[in-house]
Design a protein around this motif. Structure first.
Motif, mmCIF file in Angstrom:
data_model
loop_
_atom_site.group_PDB
_atom_site.id
_atom_site.type_symbol
_atom_site.label_atom_id
_atom_site.label_comp_id
_atom_site.label_asym_id
_atom_site.label_seq_id
_atom_site.Cartn_x
_atom_site.Cartn_y
_atom_site.Cartn_z
ATOM 1 N N GLN A 96 -11.099 8.151 5.424
ATOM 2 C CA GLN A 96 -9.803 7.469 4.954
ATOM 3 C C GLN A 96 -8.910 8.502 4.399
ATOM 4 N N ILE A 97 -9.275 9.689 3.817
ATOM 5 C CA ILE A 97 -8.565 10.692 3.401
ATOM 6 C C ILE A 97 -7.758 11.521 4.745
ATOM 7 N N GLU A 98 -8.590 11.701 5.791
ATOM 8 C CA GLU A 98 -7.938 12.255 6.868
ATOM 9 C C GLU A 98 -7.237 11.377 7.739
ATOM 10 N N SER A 99 -7.471 10.124 7.608
ATOM 11 C CA SER A 99 -6.450 9.126 8.503
ATOM 12 C C SER A 99 -5.187 8.489 7.902
ATOM 13 N N PRO A 100 -4.067 8.513 8.530
ATOM 14 C CA PRO A 100 -2.815 8.260 8.277
ATOM 15 C C PRO A 100 -2.564 6.738 7.559
ATOM 16 N N MET A 144 0.890 -1.055 0.152
ATOM 17 C CA MET A 144 -0.087 -0.074 0.077
ATOM 18 C C MET A 144 0.948 1.372 -0.085
ATOM 19 N N ALA A 145 0.732 2.111 -0.889
ATOM 20 C CA ALA A 145 1.341 3.411 -1.028
ATOM 21 C C ALA A 145 1.038 4.250 0.007
ATOM 22 N N GLU A 146 2.022 4.842 0.718
ATOM 23 C CA GLU A 146 1.993 5.778 1.764
ATOM 24 C C GLU A 146 1.548 7.211 1.307
ATOM 25 N N LYS A 147 1.247 7.984 2.216
ATOM 26 C CA LYS A 147 0.941 9.374 1.580
ATOM 27 C C LYS A 147 2.263 10.152 2.085
ATOM 28 N N THR A 148 2.621 11.192 1.131
ATOM 29 C CA THR A 148 3.851 11.918 0.956
ATOM 30 C C THR A 148 3.594 12.904 2.070
ATOM 31 N N ASP A 149 4.838 13.570 2.702
ATOM 32 C CA ASP A 149 4.660 14.606 3.533
ATOM 33 C C ASP A 149 3.814 15.741 3.169
ATOM 34 N N PHE A 150 4.084 16.075 1.758
ATOM 35 C CA PHE A 150 3.369 17.196 0.934
ATOM 36 C C PHE A 150 1.587 16.812 1.171
ATOM 37 N N GLU A 151 1.199 15.582 0.850
ATOM 38 C CA GLU A 151 0.054 15.180 0.887
ATOM 39 C C GLU A 151 -0.525 15.222 2.272
ATOM 40 N N ILE A 152 0.079 14.714 3.076
ATOM 41 C CA ILE A 152 -0.337 14.966 4.511
ATOM 42 C C ILE A 152 -0.515 16.320 5.084
ATOM 43 N N ALA A 153 0.391 17.197 4.530
ATOM 44 C CA ALA A 153 0.338 18.706 4.720
ATOM 45 C C ALA A 153 -0.880 19.016 4.438
ATOM 46 N N VAL A 154 -1.381 18.877 2.866
ATOM 47 C CA VAL A 154 -2.482 19.379 2.301
ATOM 48 C C VAL A 154 -3.802 18.952 3.096
ATOM 49 N N ILE A 155 -3.852 17.680 3.476
ATOM 50 C CA ILE A 155 -4.907 17.091 4.376
ATOM 51 C C ILE A 155 -5.122 17.550 5.519
ATOM 52 N N ASN A 156 -4.002 17.996 6.196
ATOM 53 C CA ASN A 156 -3.985 18.614 7.459
ATOM 54 C C ASN A 156 -4.434 20.081 7.313
ATOM 55 N N GLN A 157 -4.151 20.706 6.200
ATOM 56 C CA GLN A 157 -4.603 22.218 6.100
ATOM 57 C C GLN A 157 -6.140 22.200 5.702
ATOM 58 N N VAL A 158 -6.608 21.349 4.876
ATOM 59 C CA VAL A 158 -7.898 21.392 4.490
ATOM 60 C C VAL A 158 -8.853 20.887 5.625
ATOM 61 N N ARG A 159 -8.276 20.018 6.630
ATOM 62 C CA ARG A 159 -8.832 19.813 7.813
ATOM 63 C C ARG A 159 -9.094 21.033 8.774
ATOM 64 N N LYS A 160 -7.822 21.577 8.826
ATOM 65 C CA LYS A 160 -7.998 22.867 9.697
ATOM 66 C C LYS A 160 -8.867 23.750 9.115
ATOM 67 N N VAL A 161 -9.092 24.309 7.821
ATOM 68 C CA VAL A 161 -9.999 25.280 7.223
ATOM 69 C C VAL A 161 -11.459 24.415 7.452
ATOM 70 N N ARG A 162 -11.531 23.406 7.200
ATOM 71 C CA ARG A 162 -12.791 22.770 7.321
ATOM 72 C C ARG A 162 -13.362 22.975 8.791
ATOM 73 N N LYS A 163 -12.552 22.844 9.681
ATOM 74 C CA LYS A 163 -13.018 22.816 11.237
ATOM 75 C C LYS A 163 -13.448 24.428 11.644
#
Length: 76
Positions: A42-46, A1-20
């Motif tokens: 699943q997107i928001e989970s590592p 299974m492919a892991e998320k890159t650091d950049f992808e995790i940073a984008v996901i975290n930023q979207v979550r921050k704005v969402r909240k």
């Protein structure tokens, strides 16, 4: 299974921050993107390789009334 890159995790975290900050739920994002709430989880989970794509970012920016740049991290 492919892991998320650091950049992808940073984008996901930023979207979550704005969402909240704007008071949206995972259900809201799922509705905006015509996806399931489970997929957003699943997107928001590592633990899963699921992630947002460029089209998702554009749709979320429009629906959350912000710039796509607001959904991008300052640094990767």
């Amino acid at each position: 299974m492919a892991e998320k890159t650091d950049f992808e995790i940073a984008v996901i975290n930023q979207v979550r921050k704005v969402r909240k900050a704007k008071g949206y739920t995972q259900d809201d994002l799922a509705m905006f993107l015509n996806l399931t709430r489970g997929f957003i989880g699943q997107i928001e989970s590592p633990k899963f390789p699921s992630k947002y794509n460029v089209e998702h970012i554009g749709i979320l920016a429009r629906e959350m009334n912000c710039s796509p740049k607001d959904l991008m991290p300052d640094q990767a």
